[in-house]
Design a protein around this motif. Structure first.
Motif, PDB file in Angstrom:
ATOM      1  N   LYS A 150      12.412 -10.103  23.465  1.00  0.00           N
ATOM      2  CA  LYS A 150      11.995 -10.878  22.607  1.00  0.00           C
ATOM      3  C   LYS A 150      10.500 -10.117  22.188  1.00  0.00           C
ATOM      4  N   THR A 151      10.333 -10.482  20.904  1.00  0.00           N
ATOM      5  CA  THR A 151       9.169 -10.087  20.354  1.00  0.00           C
ATOM      6  C   THR A 151       7.777 -10.242  21.136  1.00  0.00           C
ATOM      7  N   SER A 152       7.813 -11.078  21.962  1.00  0.00           N
ATOM      8  CA  SER A 152       6.813 -11.280  22.765  1.00  0.00           C
ATOM      9  C   SER A 152       6.838  -9.933  23.993  1.00  0.00           C
ATOM     10  N   ARG A 153       7.586  -9.460  24.209  1.00  0.00           N
ATOM     11  CA  ARG A 153       7.849  -8.440  25.349  1.00  0.00           C
ATOM     12  C   ARG A 153       7.871  -6.895  24.779  1.00  0.00           C
ATOM     13  N   MET A 154       7.875  -6.889  23.197  1.00  0.00           N
ATOM     14  CA  MET A 154       8.152  -5.549  22.652  1.00  0.00           C
ATOM     15  C   MET A 154       6.645  -4.850  22.723  1.00  0.00           C
ATOM     16  N   GLU A 166      10.767   6.857  11.111  1.00  0.00           N
ATOM     17  CA  GLU A 166       9.674   8.173  10.906  1.00  0.00           C
ATOM     18  C   GLU A 166       8.528   7.765  11.306  1.00  0.00           C
ATOM     19  N   LEU A 167       8.078   6.565  11.167  1.00  0.00           N
ATOM     20  CA  LEU A 167       6.749   6.015  11.608  1.00  0.00           C
ATOM     21  C   LEU A 167       6.651   6.144  13.109  1.00  0.00           C
ATOM     22  N   ALA A 168       7.744   5.588  13.721  1.00  0.00           N
ATOM     23  CA  ALA A 168       8.014   5.322  15.308  1.00  0.00           C
ATOM     24  C   ALA A 168       7.750   6.833  15.667  1.00  0.00           C
ATOM     25  N   LYS A 169       8.423   7.624  15.063  1.00  0.00           N
ATOM     26  CA  LYS A 169       8.402   9.161  15.573  1.00  0.00           C
ATOM     27  C   LYS A 169       7.049   9.493  15.696  1.00  0.00           C
ATOM     28  N   SER A 170       6.096   9.002  14.704  1.00  0.00           N
ATOM     29  CA  SER A 170       4.750   9.606  14.829  1.00  0.00           C
ATOM     30  C   SER A 170       3.870   8.666  15.646  1.00  0.00           C
ATOM     31  N   LYS A 192       3.503  -3.004  20.877  1.00  0.00           N
ATOM     32  CA  LYS A 192       3.046  -3.491  19.719  1.00  0.00           C
ATOM     33  C   LYS A 192       3.226  -2.655  18.448  1.00  0.00           C
ATOM     34  N   VAL A 193       3.309  -1.490  18.734  1.00  0.00           N
ATOM     35  CA  VAL A 193       3.656  -0.377  17.715  1.00  0.00           C
ATOM     36  C   VAL A 193       5.059  -0.804  17.380  1.00  0.00           C
ATOM     37  N   ASP A 194       6.086  -0.653  18.270  1.00  0.00           N
ATOM     38  CA  ASP A 194       7.568  -0.888  17.963  1.00  0.00           C
ATOM     39  C   ASP A 194       7.630  -2.174  16.940  1.00  0.00           C
ATOM     40  N   LEU A 195       7.201  -3.249  17.502  1.00  0.00           N
ATOM     41  CA  LEU A 195       6.967  -4.698  17.065  1.00  0.00           C
ATOM     42  C   LEU A 195       6.362  -4.377  15.630  1.00  0.00           C
ATOM     43  N   THR A 196       5.388  -3.937  15.477  1.00  0.00           N
ATOM     44  CA  THR A 196       4.706  -3.935  14.041  1.00  0.00           C
ATOM     45  C   THR A 196       5.685  -3.085  13.041  1.00  0.00           C
ATOM     46  N   ARG A 200       5.097   6.725   1.274  1.00  0.00           N
ATOM     47  CA  ARG A 200       5.083   6.436   2.675  1.00  0.00           C
ATOM     48  C   ARG A 200       3.680   6.489   3.032  1.00  0.00           C
ATOM     49  N   GLU A 201       2.802   7.287   2.264  1.00  0.00           N
ATOM     50  CA  GLU A 201       1.550   6.988   2.832  1.00  0.00           C
ATOM     51  C   GLU A 201       1.147   5.315   2.643  1.00  0.00           C
ATOM     52  N   ILE A 202       1.322   4.846   1.552  1.00  0.00           N
ATOM     53  CA  ILE A 202       1.143   3.273   1.685  1.00  0.00           C
ATOM     54  C   ILE A 202       1.809   2.609   2.765  1.00  0.00           C
ATOM     55  N   ARG A 203       3.152   2.834   3.016  1.00  0.00           N
ATOM     56  CA  ARG A 203       3.611   2.328   4.024  1.00  0.00           C
ATOM     57  C   ARG A 203       2.728   2.570   5.312  1.00  0.00           C
ATOM     58  N   ASP A 204       2.524   3.783   5.556  1.00  0.00           N
ATOM     59  CA  ASP A 204       1.632   3.899   6.809  1.00  0.00           C
ATOM     60  C   ASP A 204       0.425   3.196   6.763  1.00  0.00           C
ATOM     61  N   LYS A 205      -0.459   3.000   5.884  1.00  0.00           N
ATOM     62  CA  LYS A 205      -1.611   2.311   5.574  1.00  0.00           C
ATOM     63  C   LYS A 205      -1.397   0.835   6.022  1.00  0.00           C
ATOM     64  N   ILE A 206      -0.281   0.086   5.439  1.00  0.00           N
ATOM     65  CA  ILE A 206       0.115  -1.076   5.752  1.00  0.00           C
ATOM     66  C   ILE A 206       0.467  -1.222   7.195  1.00  0.00           C
ATOM     67  N   PHE A 207       1.163  -0.128   7.828  1.00  0.00           N
ATOM     68  CA  PHE A 207       1.526  -0.287   9.278  1.00  0.00           C
ATOM     69  C   PHE A 207       0.157  -0.397  10.071  1.00  0.00           C
ATOM     70  N   LYS A 208      -0.800   0.760   9.924  1.00  0.00           N
ATOM     71  CA  LYS A 208      -2.166   0.438  10.426  1.00  0.00           C
ATOM     72  C   LYS A 208      -2.902  -0.624  10.437  1.00  0.00           C
ATOM     73  N   LEU A 209      -2.661  -1.417   9.239  1.00  0.00           N
ATOM     74  CA  LEU A 209      -3.468  -2.745   8.860  1.00  0.00           C
ATOM     75  C   LEU A 209      -2.806  -3.615   9.750  1.00  0.00           C
ATOM     76  N   LEU A 210      -1.623  -3.893   9.708  1.00  0.00           N
ATOM     77  CA  LEU A 210      -0.656  -4.814  10.216  1.00  0.00           C
ATOM     78  C   LEU A 210      -0.760  -4.698  11.702  1.00  0.00           C
ATOM     79  N   PHE A 211      -1.018  -3.547  12.187  1.00  0.00           N
ATOM     80  CA  PHE A 211      -1.228  -3.376  13.795  1.00  0.00           C
ATOM     81  C   PHE A 211      -2.493  -3.869  14.277  1.00  0.00           C
TER      82      PHE A 211
END
Length: 130
Positions: free
Chosen positions: A72-76, A108-112, A78-82, A4-15
């Protein structure tokens, strides 16, 4: 680090990728990874997964655009899209992560990190992909 922590870090980097041009993104990735523990196998995993997601971004976005009715992804947002991109990558390109786990972790990440509507939006898009 837990998965979960790894996924959180990947999300932050991808964001971060949403806000920087390709030439600046390399520096941003390096700065982010420097904040993590040096020499950690998890750091290498995070970097590799980040790069793999970026290399499949067009394909992932095409899949999302096919199922996202009225969006479309262009309208989403940024958090949700990531989060959706991360989960779609895990569902479609990683055999060792069950679909349900990828969806649940994205919700779960979307909740946070997202808005009040983010968990249901992310869940709805991902549910259409499986």
């Amino acid at each position: 680090m837990s998965r979960r922590e790894i996924r959180d870090k990947i999300f932050k980097l991808l964001f971060r990728a949403e806000f920087y041009e390709e030439e600046d993104l390399s520096e941003q990735r390096q700065l982010f990874l420097e904040e993590l523990e040096q020499g950690d196998n998890d750091t290498l995993y995070i970097q590799n997964k980040f790069e793999q997601i970026l290399s499949h971004l067009e394909e992932i976005d095409a899949m999302v655009n096919q199922v996202a009715q009225g969006w479309k992804t262009s309208r989403m947002g940024k958090v949700d899209l990531t989060l959706i991109r991360l989960a779609v990558y895990e569902i479609k390109f990683e055999e060792d992560i069950p679909e349900g786990v990828a969806i649940n972790e994205a919700v779960e990440l979307a909740k946070s990190y997202g808005t009040d509507d983010s968990p249901s939006f992310v869940n709805g898009i991902l549910a259409k992909l499986v």
